[in-house]
Design a protein around this motif. Structure first.
Motif, PDB file in Angstrom:
ATOM      1  N   SER A   1       0.832  -1.211   0.000  1.00 36.68           N
ATOM      2  CA  SER A   1       0.000   0.000   0.000  1.00 36.68           C
ATOM      3  C   SER A   1       0.866   1.260   0.000  1.00 36.68           C
ATOM      4  N   VAL A   2       2.017   1.223   0.672  1.00 35.49           N
ATOM      5  CA  VAL A   2       2.919   2.376   0.677  1.00 35.49           C
ATOM      6  C   VAL A   2       3.503   2.595  -0.716  1.00 35.49           C
ATOM      7  N   ARG A   3       3.919   1.529  -1.386  1.00 39.06           N
ATOM      8  CA  ARG A   3       4.454   1.646  -2.737  1.00 39.06           C
ATOM      9  C   ARG A   3       3.389   2.130  -3.717  1.00 39.06           C
ATOM     10  N   ALA A   4       2.167   1.638  -3.586  1.00 43.23           N
ATOM     11  CA  ALA A   4       1.078   2.060  -4.472  1.00 43.23           C
ATOM     12  C   ALA A   4       0.770   3.542  -4.271  1.00 43.23           C
ATOM     13  N   ALA A   5       0.760   3.998  -3.033  1.00 42.82           N
ATOM     14  CA  ALA A   5       0.501   5.411  -2.759  1.00 42.82           C
ATOM     15  C   ALA A   5       1.621   6.286  -3.314  1.00 42.82           C
ATOM     16  N   ALA A   6       2.870   5.834  -3.215  1.00 46.60           N
ATOM     17  CA  ALA A   6       4.000   6.592  -3.754  1.00 46.60           C
ATOM     18  C   ALA A   6       3.915   6.675  -5.278  1.00 46.60           C
TER      19      ALA A   6
ATOM     20  N   ALA B   1       0.537  11.746 -10.095  1.00 44.85           N
ATOM     21  CA  ALA B   1      -0.188  13.010  -9.925  1.00 44.85           C
ATOM     22  C   ALA B   1       0.748  14.210 -10.126  1.00 44.85           C
ATOM     23  N   ARG B   2       1.988  14.119  -9.624  1.00 42.71           N
ATOM     24  CA  ARG B   2       2.964  15.188  -9.838  1.00 42.71           C
ATOM     25  C   ARG B   2       3.295  15.339 -11.317  1.00 42.71           C
ATOM     26  N   ARG B   3       3.471  14.213 -12.003  1.00 44.85           N
ATOM     27  CA  ARG B   3       3.778  14.233 -13.433  1.00 44.85           C
ATOM     28  C   ARG B   3       2.630  14.887 -14.222  1.00 44.85           C
TER      29      ARG B   3
ATOM     30  N   ALA C   1       0.332  17.016 -13.020  1.00 42.60           N
ATOM     31  CA  ALA C   1       0.276  18.436 -12.676  1.00 42.60           C
ATOM     32  C   ALA C   1       1.377  19.218 -13.397  1.00 42.60           C
ATOM     33  N   ASP C   2       2.576  18.649 -13.473  1.00 45.19           N
ATOM     34  CA  ASP C   2       3.671  19.315 -14.184  1.00 45.19           C
ATOM     35  C   ASP C   2       3.368  19.434 -15.671  1.00 45.19           C
ATOM     36  N   ARG C   3       2.789  18.377 -16.252  1.00 42.02           N
ATOM     37  CA  ARG C   3       2.451  18.406 -17.670  1.00 42.02           C
ATOM     38  C   ARG C   3       1.396  19.478 -17.953  1.00 42.02           C
ATOM     39  N   LEU C   4       0.391  19.583 -17.093  1.00 38.74           N
ATOM     40  CA  LEU C   4      -0.653  20.584 -17.281  1.00 38.74           C
ATOM     41  C   LEU C   4      -0.105  22.005 -17.127  1.00 38.74           C
ATOM     42  N   ALA C   5       0.807  22.200 -16.184  1.00 42.32           N
ATOM     43  CA  ALA C   5       1.415  23.522 -15.997  1.00 42.32           C
ATOM     44  C   ALA C   5       2.245  23.904 -17.225  1.00 42.32           C
ATOM     45  N   CYS C   6       2.984  22.956 -17.783  1.00 44.52           N
ATOM     46  CA  CYS C   6       3.791  23.233 -18.975  1.00 44.52           C
ATOM     47  C   CYS C   6       2.913  23.493 -20.193  1.00 44.52           C
ATOM     48  N   GLU C   7       1.818  22.746 -20.335  1.00 45.21           N
ATOM     49  CA  GLU C   7       0.909  22.969 -21.450  1.00 45.21           C
ATOM     50  C   GLU C   7       0.236  24.340 -21.344  1.00 45.21           C
TER      51      GLU C   7
END
Length: 137
Positions: A13-18, A24-26, A28-34
């Motif tokens: 569960s810890v690995r899945a959450a990570a 989610a970070r990827r 969010a970063d893609r949307l900010a760059c777009e």
């Protein structure tokens, strides 16, 4: 007789959450760059605020396209070799950029560049330079 280790109980569960957090970070970063690319191509700026170098690289945008206003050449800069912290905003790179062709003509480092967009690939025949919207000037 031992009990189950915490790694065995909570590890999956810890690995899945990570992994979900990294995805989610990827995203969010893609949307900010777009969003930054749309603002730069649609309105020709403003370049501030811009995503950080690390965010652009995380989103898959490895290159920054720059247009020299002096000689009208388009160049791409590989963001992986920029010697700045990954927390540096992309727009802060503009003041350090110099056009080699214009500098050779002028005889000193000459700056007349304009940030165009973040790109996943370099400029080539199959992937030409970006154009301003609506239509090139």
């Amino acid at each position: 007789m031992g009990s189950k280790s915490r790694e065995r109980i909570y590890g999956a569960s810890v690995r899945a959450a990570a992994e979900q957090a990294a995805e989610a970070r990827r995203k969010a970063d893609r949307l900010a760059c777009e969003a930054w690319n749309a603002r730069m191509l649609g309105f020709q700026g403003p370049a501030q605020p811009s995503p950080a170098l690390g965010d652009a690289l995380n989103a898959g945008y490895r290159y920054l396209e720059v247009n020299c206003l002096g000689c009208e050449s388009h160049q791409t800069i590989d963001l992986t070799i920029v010697r700045k912290p990954k927390s540096t905003a992309v727009h802060e790179l503009e003041r350090r950029m110099r056009c080699k062709d214009c500098s050779a003509v002028q005889g000193y480092p000459y700056k007349r560049s304009h940030l165009v967009a973040l790109r996943a690939t370099t400029i080539s025949a199959n992937d030409p330079p970006s154009t301003w919207w609506p239509g090139e000037r």
